[in-house]
Scaffold this motif. Structure first.
Motif, PDB file in Angstrom:
ATOM      1  N   LYS A 125      36.442  42.093  -2.008  1.00  0.00           N
ATOM      2  CA  LYS A 125      37.335  41.217  -1.240  1.00  0.00           C
ATOM      3  C   LYS A 125      38.395  42.007  -0.481  1.00  0.00           C
ATOM      4  O   LYS A 125      39.505  41.534  -0.242  1.00  0.00           O
ATOM      5  N   ALA A 126      38.064  43.269  -0.141  1.00  0.00           N
ATOM      6  CA  ALA A 126      38.925  44.059   0.736  1.00  0.00           C
ATOM      7  C   ALA A 126      38.770  43.577   2.174  1.00  0.00           C
ATOM      8  O   ALA A 126      39.665  43.756   3.004  1.00  0.00           O
ATOM      9  N   VAL A 127      37.603  43.003   2.484  1.00  0.00           N
ATOM     10  CA  VAL A 127      37.346  42.361   3.773  1.00  0.00           C
ATOM     11  C   VAL A 127      36.605  41.064   3.488  1.00  0.00           C
ATOM     12  O   VAL A 127      36.035  40.884   2.412  1.00  0.00           O
ATOM     13  N   VAL A 128      36.625  40.150   4.455  1.00  0.00           N
ATOM     14  CA  VAL A 128      35.851  38.915   4.296  1.00  0.00           C
ATOM     15  C   VAL A 128      34.464  39.122   4.901  1.00  0.00           C
ATOM     16  O   VAL A 128      34.298  39.921   5.824  1.00  0.00           O
ATOM     17  N   PRO A 129      33.452  38.434   4.393  1.00  0.00           N
ATOM     18  CA  PRO A 129      32.118  38.548   4.997  1.00  0.00           C
ATOM     19  C   PRO A 129      32.106  37.960   6.401  1.00  0.00           C
ATOM     20  O   PRO A 129      32.938  37.112   6.741  1.00  0.00           O
ATOM     21  N   LEU A 130      31.155  38.420   7.207  1.00  0.00           N
ATOM     22  CA  LEU A 130      31.051  37.978   8.599  1.00  0.00           C
ATOM     23  C   LEU A 130      29.824  37.091   8.783  1.00  0.00           C
ATOM     24  O   LEU A 130      28.721  37.436   8.346  1.00  0.00           O
ATOM     25  N   LEU A 131      30.036  35.953   9.434  1.00  0.00           N
ATOM     26  CA  LEU A 131      28.942  35.047   9.747  1.00  0.00           C
ATOM     27  C   LEU A 131      28.558  35.208  11.217  1.00  0.00           C
ATOM     28  O   LEU A 131      29.431  35.210  12.092  1.00  0.00           O
ATOM     29  N   TYR A 132      27.256  35.334  11.460  1.00  0.00           N
ATOM     30  CA  TYR A 132      26.778  35.533  12.826  1.00  0.00           C
ATOM     31  C   TYR A 132      26.015  34.299  13.308  1.00  0.00           C
ATOM     32  O   TYR A 132      25.204  33.723  12.581  1.00  0.00           O
TER      33      TYR A 132
ATOM     34  N   GLU B 220      19.479  51.537   7.164  1.00  0.00           N
ATOM     35  CA  GLU B 220      19.594  50.134   6.765  1.00  0.00           C
ATOM     36  C   GLU B 220      20.584  49.949   5.617  1.00  0.00           C
ATOM     37  O   GLU B 220      21.362  49.001   5.590  1.00  0.00           O
ATOM     38  N   GLU B 221      20.579  50.873   4.666  1.00  0.00           N
ATOM     39  CA  GLU B 221      21.444  50.763   3.500  1.00  0.00           C
ATOM     40  C   GLU B 221      22.917  50.794   3.896  1.00  0.00           C
ATOM     41  O   GLU B 221      23.753  50.124   3.277  1.00  0.00           O
ATOM     42  N   ASP B 222      23.245  51.550   4.944  1.00  0.00           N
ATOM     43  CA  ASP B 222      24.642  51.654   5.386  1.00  0.00           C
ATOM     44  C   ASP B 222      25.149  50.350   5.990  1.00  0.00           C
ATOM     45  O   ASP B 222      26.361  50.106   6.029  1.00  0.00           O
ATOM     46  N   LEU B 223      24.225  49.537   6.522  1.00  0.00           N
ATOM     47  CA  LEU B 223      24.633  48.299   7.196  1.00  0.00           C
ATOM     48  C   LEU B 223      24.507  47.074   6.298  1.00  0.00           C
ATOM     49  O   LEU B 223      24.847  45.970   6.715  1.00  0.00           O
ATOM     50  N   LYS B 224      24.018  47.289   5.089  1.00  0.00           N
ATOM     51  CA  LYS B 224      23.781  46.167   4.195  1.00  0.00           C
ATOM     52  C   LYS B 224      25.070  45.386   3.967  1.00  0.00           C
ATOM     53  O   LYS B 224      26.097  45.945   3.614  1.00  0.00           O
ATOM     54  N   GLY B 225      25.006  44.081   4.179  1.00  0.00           N
ATOM     55  CA  GLY B 225      26.176  43.234   3.955  1.00  0.00           C
ATOM     56  C   GLY B 225      27.113  43.128   5.139  1.00  0.00           C
ATOM     57  O   GLY B 225      28.146  42.475   5.042  1.00  0.00           O
ATOM     58  N   ALA B 226      26.777  43.776   6.272  1.00  0.00           N
ATOM     59  CA  ALA B 226      27.687  43.742   7.426  1.00  0.00           C
ATOM     60  C   ALA B 226      27.797  42.344   8.019  1.00  0.00           C
ATOM     61  O   ALA B 226      28.871  41.890   8.378  1.00  0.00           O
ATOM     62  N   LEU B 227      26.670  41.651   8.128  1.00  0.00           N
ATOM     63  CA  LEU B 227      26.660  40.320   8.722  1.00  0.00           C
ATOM     64  C   LEU B 227      25.785  39.381   7.901  1.00  0.00           C
ATOM     65  O   LEU B 227      24.781  39.786   7.324  1.00  0.00           O
ATOM     66  N   ILE B 228      26.169  38.127   7.864  1.00  0.00           N
ATOM     67  CA  ILE B 228      25.383  37.088   7.203  1.00  0.00           C
ATOM     68  C   ILE B 228      24.978  36.081   8.264  1.00  0.00           C
ATOM     69  O   ILE B 228      25.815  35.631   9.051  1.00  0.00           O
ATOM     70  N   ASN B 229      23.716  35.720   8.266  1.00  0.00           N
ATOM     71  CA  ASN B 229      23.269  34.708   9.211  1.00  0.00           C
ATOM     72  C   ASN B 229      23.879  33.366   8.835  1.00  0.00           C
ATOM     73  O   ASN B 229      23.819  32.947   7.679  1.00  0.00           O
ATOM     74  N   ILE B 230      24.444  32.684   9.791  1.00  0.00           N
ATOM     75  CA  ILE B 230      25.061  31.388   9.514  1.00  0.00           C
ATOM     76  C   ILE B 230      24.027  30.400   8.981  1.00  0.00           C
ATOM     77  O   ILE B 230      24.338  29.476   8.239  1.00  0.00           O
ATOM     78  N   ARG B 231      22.747  30.627   9.336  1.00  0.00           N
ATOM     79  CA  ARG B 231      21.670  29.772   8.830  1.00  0.00           C
ATOM     80  C   ARG B 231      21.592  29.846   7.302  1.00  0.00           C
ATOM     81  O   ARG B 231      21.297  28.858   6.628  1.00  0.00           O
ATOM     82  N   GLN B 232      21.849  31.037   6.762  1.00  0.00           N
ATOM     83  CA  GLN B 232      21.811  31.215   5.310  1.00  0.00           C
ATOM     84  C   GLN B 232      22.835  30.318   4.628  1.00  0.00           C
ATOM     85  O   GLN B 232      22.556  29.693   3.605  1.00  0.00           O
TER      86      GLN B 232
ATOM     87  N   SER C 118      32.089  22.910   6.580  1.00  0.00           N
ATOM     88  CA  SER C 118      32.865  23.344   7.747  1.00  0.00           C
ATOM     89  C   SER C 118      32.113  24.427   8.514  1.00  0.00           C
ATOM     90  O   SER C 118      32.144  24.469   9.747  1.00  0.00           O
ATOM     91  N   ILE C 119      31.431  25.332   7.784  1.00  0.00           N
ATOM     92  CA  ILE C 119      30.616  26.356   8.442  1.00  0.00           C
ATOM     93  C   ILE C 119      29.476  25.701   9.204  1.00  0.00           C
ATOM     94  O   ILE C 119      29.215  26.014  10.368  1.00  0.00           O
ATOM     95  N   ALA C 120      28.780  24.761   8.555  1.00  0.00           N
ATOM     96  CA  ALA C 120      27.638  24.102   9.194  1.00  0.00           C
ATOM     97  C   ALA C 120      28.058  23.341  10.446  1.00  0.00           C
ATOM     98  O   ALA C 120      27.393  23.412  11.493  1.00  0.00           O
TER      99      ALA C 120
END
Length: 715
Positions: free
Chosen positions: A157-164, A393-405, A458-460
């Motif tokens: 929780k040092a940063v919030v996840p990003l929704l794309y 790929e491992e370095d970017l893991k968790g960078a963005l979350i699909n809003i569909r998820q 709210s996300i949806a």
């Protein structure tokens, strides 16, 4: 985090006794970053100096006094030109910010030429490309392990996840007219030159700059921001291709007048956002805009600073329109949504999306809304896309979350909420729901599940996908359920006298309800009125329908008052707390009727409010402190088997109360000397009391309890 790490390392080096005369140089590649790093050091209590020029940089390097100083990278080029003697580089440490971006080509070589014996440490806040890892190793040496990954930062929780989310405006291209125009203007060119010209002008960048497209995107952004973020305190950024485009966007935002925007660009003489020969030079509008800004603010630095400060700390602007500025190194926790109307790739993309991942109260996610199809349809592996294919790929893991998820998870959150009430027989009976939520632990489970559902909804509701792929009936079902459960939440918080703490998250919920849910009977909850305010509390009670609901509201408020006042008279409030719990239990186990429950709690409330106990001796009337001491002394005498009449105990309580009142001073609860004097006087009084012989144990217990009450009552 990266800047603080640099600060702490510099501080450790400066304080290391085994390193004589250490000098630390913090190098960035941009002026605004240099200023930011300098300010960060200053706020952390480390005195630093900024190199103002190449010559100034040389003087600082030659001085033994400046332990830590900062410099922009390009000043080394000037410093090398001015340098005429070899510098002493022993114990010089060079901390290079954004080392992946700045240390290739001649930049690193120039620093090495000037400071050949220095220790170089590179920092980066974004993953390195595969090719860069090899180059970086050759420039700086091995990596300092362990690396801190995006996934770890999100988990901590040092940063919030990003929704794309990708959004698209379908462009209607009049092919016949365009071909006719091209044939006319390209007449002097060969067939191959004409084809090349057409290819250049049909790039996504040129199409995105069409006025109709900009207008459509402006309206979509205005509506999206207004519905989801306006009034919550959270802000947004819009990244566009060029300065010309920035002013076009600004024009349409102003025409729609739904959101407040400002443009932050560099002067027209700098080619910010212009990448190839087919990019237009800054237009006349850009020059006019710049003249207007310079006339208003005086210079570029003040112009940038004023707008940025307004964005960070004031209500307006709500959205900043940028080209290249503020896409790296810009830190504003309330910045929540990044709208992309320009192509970005590799580090620039990762840096840009990180503008909205800063932690802020009430902020669950940062949002990336993509109008140019940077990532197309996002899968689990970002590396499958050309813009990021150079990374591991491992370095970017968790960078963005699909809003569909997140949308796909919504039904489960809805089920988790509704299944709580599966045993309720009449699903339309709000009273049955409220009684079901009588237990505090059950209520908090309900609040938690409702929060998860409302966040997910709210996300949806902020996404086009939800409306395109979900049936309207299902969407309406979720909206109506949210309305019902939010009303229920507010009703039970009021009924059971919970304190209402509207934090930043509540603003988002209110925004969601105001925008997407219509309700004629939505309750506006304020903190419940205290029962000691007899007139206003009675008005509140009269607003509530039903004997049981009124009784619960009164009972909850009595319980709250007893908790708050307990230390003033423990025996009195414990007695009525027991009576109250007996009445509540009788009602919930159906031993008494709704009406009897209401009458019982009203009687208890009257006695609690008036501090009336029919068992107290008459001589204690109007002596509130003595009443409390009477209860304590009587209880201690009972515990120790001391037999003394009520009137004698009441007289003892009055005497002790008088000792305290005669000897207390202003703020005596803060000073031990007057407290000790009172303790000694009470001890002498009890030890010499003619009516009974008391042991030192009972005297100590009475004094301890009496003083606790006195320190609360006589503040």
């Amino acid at each position: 985090g990266k800047s603080i790490t640099m600060v702490m390392l510099a501080k450790a080096l400066a304080l290391e006794t085994d390193i004589p005369n250490p000098r630390v140089i913090v190098v960035t590649d941009r002026k605004n970053l240099d200023r930011y790093i300098h300010e960060t050091f200053k706020h952390c209590g480390i005195d630093t100096k900024r190199a103002r020029s190449g010559k100034d940089l040389l003087e600082l390097l030659e001085s033994e006094k400046s332990t830590v100083f900062t410099s922009v990278l390009f000043k080394f080029r000037s410093a090398v030109r001015h340098s005429s003697k070899k510098l002493d580089t022993e114990n010089v440490f060079v901390l290079v910010d954004e080392s992946h971006r700045s240390q290739y080509g001649s930049a690193h070589a120039l620093m090495n030429k000037m400071l050949p014996g220095a220790c170089y440490i590179g920092f980066t806040g974004t993953p390195l490309m595969k090719s860069e890892k090899k180059n970086t190793l050759s420039q700086f040496g091995n990596f300092i392990k362990p690396c801190y990954t995006i996934e770890e930062a999100t988990s901590d929780k040092a940063v919030v996840p990003l929704l794309y989310e990708g959004r698209y405006n379908l462009l209607d291209v009049n092919k016949k007219q365009i071909d006719k125009w091209f044939n006319r203007v390209s007449e002097p060119l060969s067939e191959y030159e004409t084809a090349d010209l057409k290819k250049k002008f049909t790039k996504k960048r040129q199409l995105m700059g069409a006025e109709d497209n900009i207008r459509a995107i402006c309206y979509d952004i205005s509506e999206h921001y207004r519905k989801n973020w306006q009034g919550t305190g959270f802000k947004g950024q819009l990244a566009v291709w060029s300065k010309n485009d920035a002013l076009k966007f600004k024009k349409f935002f102003d025409e729609f007048n739904l959101v407040k925007t400002e443009v932050v660009i560099s002067g027209p003489d700098e080619r910010e956002g212009y990448e190839d020969v087919f990019d237009a030079e800054p237009s006349e509008e850009v020059h006019k805009f710049w003249q207007k800004m310079m006339s208003k603010y005086g210079d570029e630095e003040i112009y940038n600073e004023q707008i940025i400060n307004n964005f960070k700390y004031d209500d307006d602007p709500e959205i900043l329109i940028v080209v290249s500025k503020l896409l790296t190194g810009f830190d504003s926790p309330k910045n929540t949504v990044l709208y992309l109307a320009k192509g970005l790739k590799e580090h620039t993309l990762l840096q840009a999306i990180a503008r909205v991942n800063r932690v802020c109260e009430g902020k669950d996610f940062g949002y990336i809304i993509d109008y140019v199809g940077i990532l197309e349809e996002l899968d689990t592996a970002l590396t499958s896309y050309a813009v990021l294919e150079g990374f591991d790929e491992e370095d970017l893991k968790g960078a963005l979350i699909n809003i569909r998820q997140e949308i796909d998870d919504l039904p489960q959150k809805y089920t988790d909420l509704t299944i709580m009430f599966k045993d309720i027989k009449n699903k339309r009976d709000e009273e049955e729901y409220e009684r079901f939520l009588y237990d505090e632990e059950t209520r908090y489970k309900f609040y938690e599940k409702l929060s998860r559902f409302s966040r997910g909804l709210s996300i949806a509701l902020s996404s086009q996908i939800f409306y395109q792929e979900w049936p309207e009936s299902r969407i309406n079902e979720y909206k109506e359920s949210l309305k019902f459960y939010q009303n229920l939440r507010r009703a039970v918080r009021k009924r059971y006298a919970e304190s209402v703490d509207f934090n930043e998250y509540e603003k988002r919920v209110e925004k969601l309800l105001d925008t997407y849910v219509t309700s004629k009977d939505m309750l506006r909850v304020t903190s419940p009125v205290n029962i000691l305010d007899k007139v206003n509390f009675q008005k509140e009670v009269e607003k509530v329908a039903g004997d049981a609901r009124r009784a619960d509201m009164i009972a909850s408020r009595i319980r709250k008052t007893i908790e708050e006042k307990h230390e003033e008279d423990p025996v009195f409030y414990e007695k009525f707390s027991k009576l109250l719990e007996d009445a509540i239990s009788g009602f919930h186990h159906e031993r008494i009727t709704d009406a009897a429950y209401l009458e019982s709690v009203k009687d208890i409330m009257g006695k609690v409010v008036d501090r009336r106990d029919d068992e107290l001796p008459d001589i204690l009337k109007d002596h509130e402190g003595a009443k409390a001491f009477y209860g304590i002394i009587k209880r201690e005498f009972t515990n120790y088997g001391v037999n003394l009449g009520q009137d004698d105990i009441a007289k003892m309580a009055l005497d002790i109360d008088k000792i305290i009142l005669d000897n207390k001073v202003v703020d005596f609860y803060l000073h031990q000397d007057p407290q000790n004097k009172i303790i000694n006087l009470i001890e002498d009084y009890l030890a010499d009391h003619p009516s009974c012989s008391l042991s030192f144990d009972i005297i100590d217990d009475i004094i301890d309890s009496v003083m606790k009450i006195a320190l609360v009552r006589y503040r």
